[in-house]
Design an enzyme around this catalytic site. Structure first.
Site, short mmCIF file in Angstrom:
data_model
loop_
_atom_site.label_atom_id
_atom_site.label_comp_id
_atom_site.label_asym_id
_atom_site.label_seq_id
_atom_site.Cartn_x
_atom_site.Cartn_y
_atom_site.Cartn_z
N ARG A 86 0.72 -1.13 0.09
CA ARG A 86 -0.09 0.06 -0.09
C ARG A 86 0.75 1.28 -0.13
O ARG A 86 0.44 2.21 -0.36
CB ARG A 86 -0.83 0.19 1.21
CG ARG A 86 -1.89 -1.25 1.03
CD ARG A 86 -2.66 -1.61 2.37
NE ARG A 86 -3.65 -0.54 2.67
CZ ARG A 86 -4.09 -0.22 3.99
NH1 ARG A 86 -3.58 -1.12 4.86
NH2 ARG A 86 -5.14 0.40 3.88
N ASP A 132 -5.94 0.65 -3.93
CA ASP A 132 -5.97 -0.06 -2.45
C ASP A 132 -7.62 -0.07 -2.01
O ASP A 132 -8.04 0.75 -1.36
CB ASP A 132 -5.42 1.18 -1.64
CG ASP A 132 -5.11 0.67 -0.06
OD1 ASP A 132 -5.57 -0.11 0.14
OD2 ASP A 132 -4.46 1.52 0.53
N SER A 188 -7.96 0.55 1.96
CA SER A 188 -8.25 2.09 2.31
C SER A 188 -9.51 2.35 2.10
O SER A 188 -10.30 2.90 3.03
CB SER A 188 -7.34 3.00 1.82
OG SER A 188 -5.94 2.67 2.31
N TYR A 206 2.65 -0.20 9.56
CA TYR A 206 1.48 -1.00 10.48
C TYR A 206 1.86 -1.02 11.79
O TYR A 206 3.09 -1.03 11.99
CB TYR A 206 1.27 -2.45 9.71
CG TYR A 206 0.33 -2.42 8.73
CD1 TYR A 206 -0.90 -2.20 8.68
CD2 TYR A 206 1.12 -2.53 7.28
CE1 TYR A 206 -1.63 -2.09 7.29
CE2 TYR A 206 0.32 -2.65 6.16
CZ TYR A 206 -0.81 -2.31 6.34
OH TYR A 206 -1.60 -2.35 4.80
P1 NAD Z 1 -5.22 -1.58 10.26
O1 NAD Z 1 -6.52 -1.49 9.68
O2 NAD Z 1 -4.14 -2.51 10.11
O3 NAD Z 1 -5.51 -1.24 11.67
C1 NAD Z 1 -6.08 -0.25 11.95
C2 NAD Z 1 -5.48 0.41 13.34
O4 NAD Z 1 -5.40 -0.35 14.33
C3 NAD Z 1 -3.86 0.83 12.83
O5 NAD Z 1 -3.70 2.34 13.03
C4 NAD Z 1 -3.16 0.16 14.00
O6 NAD Z 1 -1.83 1.04 14.21
C5 NAD Z 1 -4.03 -0.09 14.92
N1 NAD Z 1 -3.61 -1.00 16.02
C6 NAD Z 1 -3.12 -2.16 15.70
N2 NAD Z 1 -2.94 -2.78 17.01
C7 NAD Z 1 -3.38 -2.31 17.81
C8 NAD Z 1 -3.29 -2.30 19.19
N3 NAD Z 1 -3.08 -3.33 19.99
N4 NAD Z 1 -3.73 -1.13 19.94
C9 NAD Z 1 -4.18 0.06 19.38
N5 NAD Z 1 -4.20 0.02 18.23
C10 NAD Z 1 -3.69 -0.97 17.47
O7 NAD Z 1 -4.54 -0.23 9.56
P2 NAD Z 1 -4.68 0.90 8.20
O8 NAD Z 1 -5.90 1.56 8.30
O9 NAD Z 1 -4.80 -0.16 7.12
O10 NAD Z 1 -3.53 1.63 8.53
C11 NAD Z 1 -2.19 1.04 8.96
C12 NAD Z 1 -1.38 2.31 8.38
O11 NAD Z 1 -1.09 2.29 7.06
C13 NAD Z 1 -1.50 3.61 8.82
O12 NAD Z 1 -0.36 4.29 9.33
C14 NAD Z 1 -1.88 4.32 7.50
O13 NAD Z 1 -1.88 5.71 7.54
C15 NAD Z 1 -1.05 3.50 6.52
N6 NAD Z 1 -1.69 3.61 5.17
C16 NAD Z 1 -1.01 4.10 4.50
C17 NAD Z 1 -1.27 4.02 3.03
C18 NAD Z 1 -0.24 4.71 1.94
O14 NAD Z 1 1.00 4.89 2.16
N7 NAD Z 1 -0.79 4.81 0.81
C19 NAD Z 1 -2.24 3.64 2.80
C20 NAD Z 1 -3.29 3.17 3.71
C21 NAD Z 1 -2.68 2.96 4.97
#
Ligand code: NAD
Length: 406
Positions: free
Chosen positions: A122, A131, A134, A227
């Site tokens: 991603r 994505d 997202s 992550y």
């Molecule tokens: P995800 O769905 O995998 O998880 C959701 C959230 O849960 C995350 O923020 C994670 O840090 C949190 N989490 C996991 N274990 C936890 C715990 N024990 N206690 C509290 N929180 C916990 O996450 P996501 O929404 O897919 O996003 C993950 C990361 O990827 C983020 O930093 C997001 O900004 C990034 N991201 C980047 C891109 C990109 O670069 N294009 C795209 C999508 C997401």
């Protein structure tokens, strides 16, 4: 011959459809032939006639399967689909490749070329239009905040009326990735007092920029690719203890925490659930057959606890806003299809940084490094040692040789 793309009716309970009429129209304009199974869009309020108007052929299920160069699907297709597919056909969707290895093995055995959205790298900028995690998380976070507003027994915003003043509700969002941030933004717009919590310190700025409070935690656990990583037993206990106090103070708790390919972490213990005030609403977005973030949440159900709190298993939030979710999902599908089309054919470049990771299986082989690692297979391309590492190894070998000669 034109490339043929099919979308099928999803499993019962899944309201989304993998291709929207808008995307069908765009694909047809680009000379793809599109087949839609009769009724595939009904639950997203896209009727067969809308697809026909966009240039698709609406056909029965078996015809849609047989005609496809690629079948686009939201969730894992049923056994009838896979059994009916032939070697060389492609499948694209949320295929649970890291949590259902048997399914991936079946696809490989049938030589189906399977692209799984869960495997998308991603952070690569070219992959962002593809994505699905997202786009669907964003829908889910929005819908979760609306569901909370609907189920909570009081106003979310502050209300000053001749009949008295209502205090704003307190909403706590645990896990502030894509879904969590969208839930925060939506609850904020509804007037609640919102706070967010995550173990990735990087999310503080994002939470605060939405006008919410970031709860400071002593657990910090950023893993690979931005992550969160899995917490140790000690960290989990520490986290659960510090969260207990925050949970008891809030009216609505929306949980979204995930660790890719793993059972979601338990953030809200049974003790915290038991201490929640009557009327507290827990919305568990991580709820699935693997479990959820809240003790006692049951996939597909709402549980009322003995102290009068409600635990709503909300793993299907994107499916509950089916038209918007399908529109975005279909755009992501279109982005993958156009990316892998070269000279009028679908091509699967296993060495490409995006396609090679997205491909769970190709011509019977497991391609994605994450699938291979889950299957305990060696890397397809073991990393070459860096130049200075090679030099160091050579020096060491020379030294050993010299020593041996002594
Ligand atoms: P995800 O769905 O995998 O998880 C959701 C959230 O849960 C995350 O923020 C994670 O840090 C949190 N989490 C996991 N274990 C936890 C715990 N024990 N206690 C509290 N929180 C916990 O996450 P996501 O929404 O897919 O996003 C993950 C990361 O990827 C983020 O930093 C997001 O900004 C990034 N991201 C980047 C891109 C990109 O670069 N294009 C795209 C999508 C997401």
């Amino acid at each position: 011959m034109a490339i043929t793309i099919s979308a099928l009716k999803e499993a019962p309970g899944e309201n989304r459809v993998a291709l929207s009429p808008d995307v069908v129209g765009k694909l047809v304009k680009q000379d793809y032939q599109v087949f839609i199974e009769k009724g595939a869009g009904d639950r997203a309020f896209y009727q067969d006639t809308v697809y026909t108007d966009a240039g698709a052929q609406v056909v029965d299920r078996n015809t849609a399967i047989e005609k496809a160069s690629l079948i686009a699907t939201v969730g894992q297709p049923g056994a009838d689909v896979v059994d009916h597919m032939q070697a060389g056909q492609a499948l694209l969707g949320l295929l649970a490749p890291l949590t259902d290895l048997e399914f991936v093995k079946k696809l490989a055995a049938k030589k189906i070329n399977a692209l799984a959205f869960e495997l998308l790298p991603r952070t690569v900028s070219r992959a962002q239009t593809m994505d699905v995690l997202s786009s669907q998380s964003s829908v889910a976070g929005y819908k979760a905040a609306l569901l909370a507003a609907d189920r909570f027994s009081r106003y979310l915003p502050m209300m000053i009326t001749a009949a008295g003043t209502a205090k704003p509700a307190k909403v706590l969002v645990l896990g502030t990735g894509v879904a969590g941030l969208q839930a925060i933004g939506t609850a904020n717009r509804l007037g609640a007092m919102v706070s967010g919590y995550d173990i990735r310190p990087a999310s503080r700025g994002e939470v605060e920029s939405l006008g919410a409070k970031f709860l400071t935690t002593s657990v910090s656990a950023t893993g690979e690719g931005g992550y969160a990583r899995v917490l140790t037993k000690e960290e989990t206990a520490k986290q659960q203890a510090e969260l207990a106090g925050f949970i008891a103070e809030n009216d609505v708790i929306i949980t979204t925490a995930q660790v890719p390919g793993r059972r979601p972490p338990l953030l809200v213990t049974q003790e915290s659930v038991d201490q929640a005030k009557a009327g507290t609403i827990f919305i568990d977005l991580a709820a699935s057959a693997l479990g959820g973030n809240v003790a006692g949440s049951k996939e597909g159900e709402t549980v009322t606890t003995k102290n009068g709190a409600q635990i709503i298993a909300a793993g299907d939030m994107a499916s509950q806003l089916p038209a918007s979710a399908s529109d975005m999902f279909a755009k992501n599908v279109q982005a993958v299809i156009t990316d892998i089309t070269k000279d009028g054919e679908l091509t699967f470049d296993v060495d490409d940084e995006v396609v090679g990771e997205l491909l769970a299986t190709y011509q019977g082989e497991f391609i994605s490094s994450r699938v291979r690692s889950a299957m305990k297979l060696p890397d397809r391309h073991p990393a070459e040692p860096a130049a200075d590492e090679t030099a160091a190894t050579t020096d060491a070998t020379e030294a050993t040789k010299t020593k041996g000669a002594d």
